[in-house]
Design a protein around this motif. Structure first.
Motif, PDB file in Angstrom:
ATOM      1  N   TYR A  59       0.852  -1.192   0.000  1.00  0.00           N
ATOM      2  CA  TYR A  59       0.000   0.000   0.000  1.00  0.00           C
ATOM      3  C   TYR A  59       0.883   1.235   0.000  1.00  0.00           C
ATOM      4  O   TYR A  59       1.680   1.442   0.907  1.00  0.00           O
ATOM      5  CB  TYR A  59      -0.919  -0.016   1.232  1.00  0.00           C
ATOM      6  N   LEU A  60       0.731   2.041  -1.064  1.00  0.00           N
ATOM      7  CA  LEU A  60       1.534   3.246  -1.227  1.00  0.00           C
ATOM      8  C   LEU A  60       0.603   4.434  -1.404  1.00  0.00           C
ATOM      9  O   LEU A  60      -0.374   4.352  -2.162  1.00  0.00           O
ATOM     10  CB  LEU A  60       2.431   3.108  -2.462  1.00  0.00           C
ATOM     11  N   PRO A  61       0.878   5.534  -0.686  1.00  0.00           N
ATOM     12  CA  PRO A  61       0.039   6.713  -0.888  1.00  0.00           C
ATOM     13  C   PRO A  61      -0.010   7.109  -2.354  1.00  0.00           C
ATOM     14  O   PRO A  61       1.000   7.044  -3.058  1.00  0.00           O
ATOM     15  CB  PRO A  61       0.740   7.796  -0.061  1.00  0.00           C
ATOM     16  N   ALA A  63      -0.699  10.188  -3.398  1.00  0.00           N
ATOM     17  CA  ALA A  63       0.025  11.454  -3.483  1.00  0.00           C
ATOM     18  C   ALA A  63       1.527  11.158  -3.544  1.00  0.00           C
ATOM     19  O   ALA A  63       2.033  10.289  -2.825  1.00  0.00           O
ATOM     20  CB  ALA A  63      -0.306  12.342  -2.288  1.00  0.00           C
ATOM     21  N   LYS A  64       2.224  11.848  -4.395  1.00  0.00           N
ATOM     22  CA  LYS A  64       3.651  11.609  -4.600  1.00  0.00           C
ATOM     23  C   LYS A  64       4.489  12.143  -3.442  1.00  0.00           C
ATOM     24  O   LYS A  64       4.192  13.201  -2.879  1.00  0.00           O
ATOM     25  CB  LYS A  64       4.126  12.275  -5.901  1.00  0.00           C
ATOM     26  N   ASN A  65       5.562  11.408  -3.112  1.00  0.00           N
ATOM     27  CA  ASN A  65       6.545  11.821  -2.101  1.00  0.00           C
ATOM     28  C   ASN A  65       5.917  12.148  -0.749  1.00  0.00           C
ATOM     29  O   ASN A  65       6.320  13.105  -0.089  1.00  0.00           O
ATOM     30  CB  ASN A  65       7.367  13.005  -2.612  1.00  0.00           C
ATOM     31  N   VAL A  66       4.955  11.331  -0.342  1.00  0.00           N
ATOM     32  CA  VAL A  66       4.274  11.559   0.936  1.00  0.00           C
ATOM     33  C   VAL A  66       4.682  10.522   1.968  1.00  0.00           C
ATOM     34  O   VAL A  66       4.975  10.865   3.102  1.00  0.00           O
ATOM     35  CB  VAL A  66       2.740  11.542   0.733  1.00  0.00           C
ATOM     36  N   GLY A  67       4.679   9.252   1.586  1.00  0.00           N
ATOM     37  CA  GLY A  67       4.929   8.197   2.564  1.00  0.00           C
ATOM     38  C   GLY A  67       5.778   7.078   2.008  1.00  0.00           C
ATOM     39  O   GLY A  67       6.299   7.154   0.895  1.00  0.00           O
ATOM     40  N   THR A  68       5.884   6.050   2.806  1.00  0.00           N
ATOM     41  CA  THR A  68       6.627   4.857   2.421  1.00  0.00           C
ATOM     42  C   THR A  68       5.645   3.692   2.319  1.00  0.00           C
ATOM     43  O   THR A  68       4.627   3.678   3.027  1.00  0.00           O
ATOM     44  CB  THR A  68       7.748   4.566   3.450  1.00  0.00           C
ATOM     45  N   PRO A  69       5.898   2.732   1.453  1.00  0.00           N
ATOM     46  CA  PRO A  69       4.967   1.618   1.309  1.00  0.00           C
ATOM     47  C   PRO A  69       4.820   0.799   2.586  1.00  0.00           C
ATOM     48  O   PRO A  69       5.765   0.651   3.360  1.00  0.00           O
ATOM     49  CB  PRO A  69       5.598   0.757   0.212  1.00  0.00           C
ATOM     50  N   ILE A  70       3.642   0.276   2.768  1.00  0.00           N
ATOM     51  CA  ILE A  70       3.339  -0.673   3.836  1.00  0.00           C
ATOM     52  C   ILE A  70       3.020  -1.995   3.152  1.00  0.00           C
ATOM     53  O   ILE A  70       2.260  -2.027   2.192  1.00  0.00           O
ATOM     54  CB  ILE A  70       2.117  -0.214   4.656  1.00  0.00           C
ATOM     55  N   ARG A  71       3.607  -3.074   3.644  1.00  0.00           N
ATOM     56  CA  ARG A  71       3.316  -4.395   3.099  1.00  0.00           C
ATOM     57  C   ARG A  71       2.745  -5.280   4.198  1.00  0.00           C
ATOM     58  O   ARG A  71       3.068  -5.102   5.374  1.00  0.00           O
ATOM     59  CB  ARG A  71       4.587  -5.039   2.530  1.00  0.00           C
ATOM     60  N   LEU A  72       1.917  -6.216   3.808  1.00  0.00           N
ATOM     61  CA  LEU A  72       1.320  -7.175   4.737  1.00  0.00           C
ATOM     62  C   LEU A  72       1.753  -8.568   4.307  1.00  0.00           C
ATOM     63  O   LEU A  72       1.742  -8.882   3.117  1.00  0.00           O
ATOM     64  CB  LEU A  72      -0.204  -7.065   4.707  1.00  0.00           C
ATOM     65  N   ILE A 127       0.703   3.151  11.160  1.00  0.00           N
ATOM     66  CA  ILE A 127       0.237   3.232   9.776  1.00  0.00           C
ATOM     67  C   ILE A 127       0.214   4.685   9.311  1.00  0.00           C
ATOM     68  O   ILE A 127       0.679   5.002   8.209  1.00  0.00           O
ATOM     69  CB  ILE A 127      -1.140   2.558   9.628  1.00  0.00           C
ATOM     70  N   ASN A 128      -0.292   5.570  10.138  1.00  0.00           N
ATOM     71  CA  ASN A 128      -0.322   6.990   9.778  1.00  0.00           C
ATOM     72  C   ASN A 128       1.092   7.524   9.553  1.00  0.00           C
ATOM     73  O   ASN A 128       1.339   8.266   8.602  1.00  0.00           O
ATOM     74  CB  ASN A 128      -1.038   7.798  10.847  1.00  0.00           C
ATOM     75  N   ARG A 129       2.028   7.124  10.411  1.00  0.00           N
ATOM     76  CA  ARG A 129       3.410   7.583  10.265  1.00  0.00           C
ATOM     77  C   ARG A 129       4.018   7.082   8.953  1.00  0.00           C
ATOM     78  O   ARG A 129       4.691   7.826   8.241  1.00  0.00           O
ATOM     79  CB  ARG A 129       4.249   7.111  11.451  1.00  0.00           C
ATOM     80  N   ALA A 130       3.763   5.826   8.607  1.00  0.00           N
ATOM     81  CA  ALA A 130       4.310   5.298   7.354  1.00  0.00           C
ATOM     82  C   ALA A 130       3.714   6.008   6.157  1.00  0.00           C
ATOM     83  O   ALA A 130       4.429   6.365   5.216  1.00  0.00           O
ATOM     84  CB  ALA A 130       4.044   3.795   7.263  1.00  0.00           C
ATOM     85  N   LEU A 131       2.393   6.236   6.175  1.00  0.00           N
ATOM     86  CA  LEU A 131       1.723   6.866   5.023  1.00  0.00           C
ATOM     87  C   LEU A 131       2.102   8.334   4.852  1.00  0.00           C
ATOM     88  O   LEU A 131       1.912   8.903   3.778  1.00  0.00           O
ATOM     89  CB  LEU A 131       0.210   6.717   5.146  1.00  0.00           C
ATOM     90  N   THR A 132       2.642   8.958   5.904  1.00  0.00           N
ATOM     91  CA  THR A 132       3.034  10.377   5.831  1.00  0.00           C
ATOM     92  C   THR A 132       4.515  10.563   6.152  1.00  0.00           C
ATOM     93  O   THR A 132       4.950  11.664   6.521  1.00  0.00           O
ATOM     94  CB  THR A 132       2.173  11.221   6.802  1.00  0.00           C
ATOM     95  N   TYR A 133       5.301   9.542   6.003  1.00  0.00           N
ATOM     96  CA  TYR A 133       6.711   9.525   6.424  1.00  0.00           C
ATOM     97  C   TYR A 133       7.545  10.670   5.844  1.00  0.00           C
ATOM     98  O   TYR A 133       8.407  11.218   6.507  1.00  0.00           O
ATOM     99  CB  TYR A 133       7.336   8.177   6.028  1.00  0.00           C
ATOM    100  N   ARG A 134       7.303  11.077   4.627  1.00  0.00           N
ATOM    101  CA  ARG A 134       8.121  12.094   3.970  1.00  0.00           C
ATOM    102  C   ARG A 134       7.628  13.522   4.193  1.00  0.00           C
ATOM    103  O   ARG A 134       8.237  14.465   3.703  1.00  0.00           O
ATOM    104  CB  ARG A 134       8.210  11.811   2.481  1.00  0.00           C
ATOM    105  N   LEU A 135       6.555  13.672   4.930  1.00  0.00           N
ATOM    106  CA  LEU A 135       6.032  15.026   5.174  1.00  0.00           C
ATOM    107  C   LEU A 135       6.756  15.695   6.330  1.00  0.00           C
ATOM    108  O   LEU A 135       7.227  15.071   7.234  1.00  0.00           O
ATOM    109  CB  LEU A 135       4.530  14.988   5.461  1.00  0.00           C
TER     110      LEU A 135
END
Length: 135
Positions: A59-61, A63-72, A127-135
């Motif tokens: 799962y990747l946001p 929006a570009k350059n926002v977060g890092t992928p999460i995998r399950l 999860i929120n931190r990963a999805l917004t990691y680059r902000l």
């Protein structure tokens, strides 16, 4: 938190979930639901794209350059896991906050043994931190 369960549109992703053992499938589908809910709630993320990476749902946001992928996925030792890129600080930050509450696999994953072991309020922060990691 109301869980969003969008249908899995990618047949390959659906097949991976179907191939997980029942307890792992239930847990990963709950995590998937939380990921979609957080991504839909935060307009900066713009939703998430669902694909396979390393044969795991990823799962990747949008929006570009926002977060890092999460995998399950399902680790070899059993149970199930939520993975993030090992070169981020996401897992280390989460470990600092909740070291005694979760089992970790280095700086790349949080491990679970059952759906009941998911502490939703806490995992939501990860999860929120990963999805917004680059902000």
């Amino acid at each position: 938190m109301t869980h969003i369960d969008p249908p899995i549109s990618d047949k390959a992703v659906a097949a991976v979930f179907a191939g997980f053992p029942r307890p792992a499938r239930d847990g990963t589908l709950l995590l998937r639901s939380i990921i979609f809910e957080i991504a839909d709630r935060d307009e900066r993320v713009g939703g998430v794209s669902e694909t396979l990476k390393w044969r795991q749902p990823s799962y990747l946001p949008i929006a570009k350059n926002v977060g890092t992928p999460i995998r399950l996925g399902v680790p070899k030792a059993g149970g199930f896991a939520l993975f993030v890129h090992c070169q981020t600080t996401v897992i280390n930050e989460f470990r600092t906050l909740f070291s005694g509450d979760f089992e970790f696999d280095g700086n790349r994953a949080v491990l679970f043994d059952s759906k009941a072991s998911i502490e939703i309020e806490k995992i939501t922060l990860l999860i929120n931190r990963a999805l917004t990691y680059r902000l």
